[in-house]
Design a protein around this motif. Structure first.
Motif, short mmCIF file in Angstrom:
data_model
loop_
_atom_site.label_atom_id
_atom_site.label_comp_id
_atom_site.label_asym_id
_atom_site.label_seq_id
_atom_site.Cartn_x
_atom_site.Cartn_y
_atom_site.Cartn_z
N VAL A 126 -48.06 51.42 37.50
CA VAL A 126 -49.16 51.12 38.42
C VAL A 126 -49.64 52.40 39.10
N LYS A 180 -53.35 54.12 38.77
CA LYS A 180 -54.18 54.43 39.92
C LYS A 180 -54.69 55.86 39.83
N ASP A 192 -58.18 50.89 37.90
CA ASP A 192 -57.91 49.97 38.99
C ASP A 192 -57.99 48.54 38.46
N TRP A 212 -51.19 43.17 39.25
CA TRP A 212 -51.25 44.18 38.18
C TRP A 212 -50.60 43.58 36.94
#
Length: 225
Positions: A159, A163, A168, A178
C-alpha cells in the motif's frame, strides 16, 4: 507477438529502467515480495475453476446500463476477464489482446466482458484508450471478484509503495479498502458452469486469448449435439 511476449517485453523495460518511471531496487523487491506472498498463500488454488458453477451477477457498464450474466448466457458462452484497473499496464495489454481476439470469439457465438472494481469514469477511459468494443463492468467493492475467490487485500508495505506510485486505489475504485482481484480469465458455458478458468496471482503472467478458442469450439459442438 503473443500476449505473454508483450508482457515480458514491458516487464523487461520497466524493471530495466527504460521507461519514464524508473523503479529502484527496493521498489522492485517490494513488488516481487508481494507477488511471492500471494502465490504462497494458495488463494488462487481456491478460486473458482473449470467445472464449478459460476456466480451469477448483475453489474452496470460505464453508461449505467445494467448487464446480467444470465441474459448474456442466454445468447451464448461468456468470456470474462477480471481487470485490476486503468493504472495497470499489464492489464491494459491484456484488454488490447482480448480486443484483437474478440472477432474470433464472437464468431463462435460468445460475448466478451471485463469486470473491474474501478469507477465508471475510469472504465470509460479504459475502454476509450484501449479501443474496446466490449464493456468493462463495475464491480463495486470487488463483490463479484470475492464470489469468484479472487479478491485479496494488499499488504501494508505494498500500500505504501502504491501511494508513492500515485496508484491511489481508494480514489480509482471509490472504495476505502485497498483490495484488488487477482487477474483471471474464465469461459462460462450457457449452462452457467465454468468451462475454462485461469487465475494467476502473478499479474505479469497472462494466458493468451487464443487459448479460449478451442474451449468455445468444444462448447459449440456440444451444444450442436
Amino acid at each position: 507477438m503473443s500476449l505473454q511476449d508483450r508482457l515480458d517485453a514491458f516487464k523487461a523495460d520497466f524493471e530495466g529502467g527504460k521507461l519514464a518511471y524508473k523503479p529502484g531496487p527496493d521498489a522492485l523487491d517490494i513488488m516481487h515480495r508481494a507477488t511471492a506472498e500471494l502465490i504462497a498463500s494458495g488463494q488462487a488454488l481456491n478460486a473458482k475453476k473449470a467445472g464449478d458453477k459460476a456466480p451469477e451477477f448483475t453489474l452496470k457498464d460505464p453508461d449505467s446500463h445494467v448487464v446480467s450474466s444470465a441474459e448474456l448466457l442466454a445468447k451464448g458462452p461468456l468470456v470474462v476477464s477480471f481487470y485490476r484497473g486503468i493504472w495497470c499496464p499489464y492489464c491494459n495489454l491484456e484488454l488490447q489482446a482480448l480486443q484483437a481476439a474478440s472477432p474470433e470469439i464472437e464468431k463462435r457465438g460468445a460475448s466478451v466482458i471485463a469486470i473491474s472494481p474501478q469507477t465508471a469514469l475510469n472504465s470509460r477511459k479504459s475502454q476509450r484508450d484501449n479501443k474496446l468494443t466490449f464493456p468493462i463492468l463495475r464491480d463495486e467493492k470487488s463483490r463479484i471478484a470475492a464470489a469468484f475467490g479472487l479478491r485479496f487485500s494488499l499488504p501494508d508495505y505494498l500500500v505504501e509503495l502504491y501511494k508513492g506510485f500515485k496508484n491511489d486505489l481508494p480514489a480509482f475504485n471509490d472504495d476505502p479498502a485497498w483490495v484488488l482481484p487477482m487477474p483471471a480469465r474464465y469461459v462460462i458455458g450457457s449452462n452457467g458452469f465454468i468451462a475454462y478458468g485461469e487465475v494467476n496471482p502473478d499479474y505479469t503472467q497472462r494466458p493468451d486469448p487464443s487459448e479460449v478458442l478451442p474451449i468455445l469450439d468444444k462448447l459449440r459442438m456440444t451444444a450442436a449435439g
